[in-house]
Write a protein that holds these residues in place. Structure first.
Motif, PDB file in Angstrom:
ATOM      1  N   SER A 103      -3.780   5.900   1.424  1.00 47.35           N
ATOM      2  CA  SER A 103      -2.879   5.202   2.223  1.00 47.35           C
ATOM      3  C   SER A 103      -2.094   4.398   1.145  1.00 47.35           C
ATOM      4  O   SER A 103      -2.423   4.137   0.240  1.00 47.35           O
ATOM      5  N   LYS A 104      -0.985   3.857   1.831  1.00 42.67           N
ATOM      6  CA  LYS A 104       0.016   3.203   0.814  1.00 42.67           C
ATOM      7  C   LYS A 104      -0.479   1.843   0.510  1.00 42.67           C
ATOM      8  O   LYS A 104      -0.097   1.397  -0.447  1.00 42.67           O
ATOM      9  N   LYS A 147      -4.313  -4.546  -1.878  1.00 44.63           N
ATOM     10  CA  LYS A 147      -4.229  -3.680  -2.692  1.00 44.63           C
ATOM     11  C   LYS A 147      -4.078  -4.088  -4.215  1.00 44.63           C
ATOM     12  O   LYS A 147      -4.468  -3.647  -5.145  1.00 44.63           O
TER      13      LYS A 147
END
Length: 436
Positions: A103-104, A147
Motif C-alpha cells: 500500500s502507498k 510510514k
C-alpha cells in the motif's frame, strides 16, 4: 547494545503482542498490503529469460515475462511457508508463492520484517504439505506506525541485520575451515604418520603417493572380508519370517552411526546370521551422493542382533588390521579420491562395487603405530568438536539475537526513531531484483 523504549504504551488487545506504542494504530497485514496469487510459469519459462521465477523454495527458473514489478514481499502459500522474501524488481511467482502489492501508506521493508514474525506454525493447515491461506495472512494482527517511522525501523533493521549476518557468516566460514582442517589432519596422519622426519617411499599407487618407508601397502582383500546386506522387497509369502532392525545408508554417517531412526525388515530366520552385524565390523556405504560414498564407521553392536541393507557393506577385518584404522582411512582425501574414481556416477549419485571396495590400496603401519595415530586422531577429534560446538552455539545465539531484534523493532518494544548508523559505516542499499 541497548535501545530505549517509547515514552507511553497502550494495550494492543492481542495477547501475544502485548503493549504497543500509544500512537501506533492496531490493524492487520491487509492494512499494509494486498496479497496476490502466483501463476503457472510454463509459457514464459526460458533459460535465457531475464526475470526470476520464484516458488516457496526460492528462485528455480527464469522467465521471458514478469508478473509484477516493484517492491514486494513474497509469502509461501504451500511448502516452505516460513521464509518470506523481499524483492525489488521484476519477477514471476508460481502458485506456491503469494506476492504482495504494498500500500502507498506502507514501507515494503517494514512489511517484510513484520512478516518474519508471523507464527506460521500456528496458522499452517494440518496437512502433509504445510499451507497458508490468504485470509490468515491478511488478518494477522499488526501494530502499525506511520510510514515515516516504518521506514526508519526498516533502515535500522537493514543495518543491524546486515551486521549480525556478517558475524554469522564469519562463524559459518570458521566451521567450514575447521572441517577442512580436520579432513587434512586425518588425511596426513593415516598416509604419512606422525613423525615428520621418517623416511618415505613410493607406495606404488598414484592416488596414494608416498608413505612411510616401514609401512606396508596392500589391498583391502588381504586384510578383511566383505559382507553384503539384505535387499528390501523380497517375497516371503507362505514362509516363516522374523522382523529385525536393520541399518540403511542414512544411518551410516561419516565417523558415526546415527540410530535416531532405525527401520525394521522381515527376513527368513535362516538368513539372520548371514546378514547379522558383529561388533568391530566397518560399515561402508555402497552408494549415495559423493559425500556419502564409501564413508565408514565402526559398528559397536549398539543394537544386537541387527542387520544391514544391501546398500551398506559390512567389512570384517582380520587380526592384521584394526577396524578403527580402516574406518579412519576411508575418511582420508586419498580414499575419497579412490572411491570417486572407481564409482559409477549417475546424476549426483554414485555407487561402488564390493570388488572395487576390496581393491582399495591400504597403507598399514604396525599395530602399535596404528594405535598411536588413532589416539592422536581421537584427541584431535575432541578438539575439533569443542571448537565447532562453540562456533555453532555462537551462530545460534546470533540468529536468536537477529529474530529478537526484528520482533522488538516491529512491535515497538524498542524506540529506534533517533537511531543513526555509525559514521564509519553506511547502511547497505538494496540492489534491484535482490532477494533477501
Amino acid at each position: 547494545m541497548s535501545f530505549p523504549t517509547y515514552p507511553t504504551y497502550k494495550d494492543s488487545g492481542v495477547e501475544w503482542l502485548g503493549e504497543v506504542p500509544e500512537h501506533w494504530v492496531m490493524g492487520s497485514l491487509k492494512n499494509m498490503a494486498q496479497i496476490r496469487n502466483g501463476r503457472d510459469y510454463k509459457e514464459v519459462e526460458s533459460s535465457d529469460g531475464e526475470y526470476p521465477v520464484i516458488g516457496s523454495g526460492g528462485q528455480f527458473s527464469n522467465a521471458t515475462q514478469y508478473l509484477y514489478e516493484g517492491e514486494s514481499v513474497l509469502l509461501g502459500r504451500k511448502g516452505t511457508i516460513d521464509k518470506p522474501l523481499y524483492i525489488n524488481g521484476r519477477f514471476w511467482t508460481v502458485d506456491t508463492m503469494f506476492y504482495t502489492e504494498i500500500s502507498k501508506g506502507a514501507c515494503a521493508k517494514f512489511f517484510y520484517y513484520n512478516s518474519l514474525t508471523i507464527p506460521f506454525g500456528y496458522y499452517s493447515t494440518s496437512t502433509a504439505l504445510p499451507s497458508m491461506t490468504q485470509a490468515d495472512l491478511l488478518n494477522h494482527p499488526a501494530a502499525i506506525p506511520t510510514k515515516l517511522e516504518q521506514t526508519q525501523i526498516a533502515r535500522f533493521l537493514d543495518h543491524e541485520t546486515a551486521r549480525i549476518d556478517a558475524l554469522i557468516e564469519e562463524q559459518q566460514r570458521l566451521i567450514e575451515l575447521l572441517k577442512e582442517k580436520r579432513q587434512a589432519v586425518i588425511s596426513h596422519a593415516v598416509t604419512k604418520g606422525l613423525d615428520p622426519t621418517v623416511s618415505m617411499k613410493e607406495s606404488g599407487v598414484e592416488w596414494l603417493g608416498e608413505v612411510p618407508a616401514h609401512w606396508n601397502v596392500g589391498t583391502l582383500r588381504w586384510y578383511a572380508t566383505i559382507q553384503g546386506g539384505v535387499a528390501k522387497g523380497k517375497d516371503y509369502e507362505g514362509r516363516e519370517t522374523v522382523v529385525m532392525p536393520y541399518l540403511r545408508v542414512a544411518n551410516v554417517q561419516n565417523g558415526y552411526v546415527d540410530l535416531a531412526e532405525v527401520k525394521e525388515i522381515a527376513v527368513l530366520e535362516s538368513e539372520v546370521e548371514r546378514y547379522r552385524l558383529r561388533a568391530g565390523d566397518v560399515l561402508m556405504n555402497e552408494g549415495g551422493d559423493n559425500d556419502k560414498l564409501g564413508r565408514g564407521t565402526v559398528w559397536q553392536a549398539q543394537i544386537d542382533p541387527c542387520l544391514h541393507q544391501n546398500h551398506v557393506f559390512a567389512i570384517r577385518p582380520n587380526g592384521l588390521l584394526r577396524a578403527e584404522w580402516l574406518a579412519a582411512f576411508t575418511q582420508a582425501e586419498q580414499a575419497r579420491t579412490y572411491f570417486y574414481l572407481n564409482s559409477k556416477q549417475s546424476t549426483n549419485l554414485a555407487s561402488i562395487s564390493a570388488s572395487n571396495v576390496m581393491s582399495l590400496a591400504l597403507p598399514i603401519p604396525s599395530e602399535k603405530e596404528q594405535l598411536e595415530i588413532l589416539t592422536y586422531l581421537e584427541a584431535d577429534r575432541s578438539r575439533h568438536e569443542e571448537l565447532t560446538a562453540v562456533a555453532v552455539s555462537t551462530v545460534e545465539l546470533l540468529q536468536e539475537r537477529r529474530s529478537a531484534l526484528i520482533s522488538a523493532a516491529v512491535t515497538g518494544k524498542i524506540d529506534v526513531r533517533g537511531w543513526q548508523p555509525p559514521v564509519s559505516t553506511q547502511a547497505p542499499e538494496l540492489a534491484v531484483a535482490e532477494v533477501v
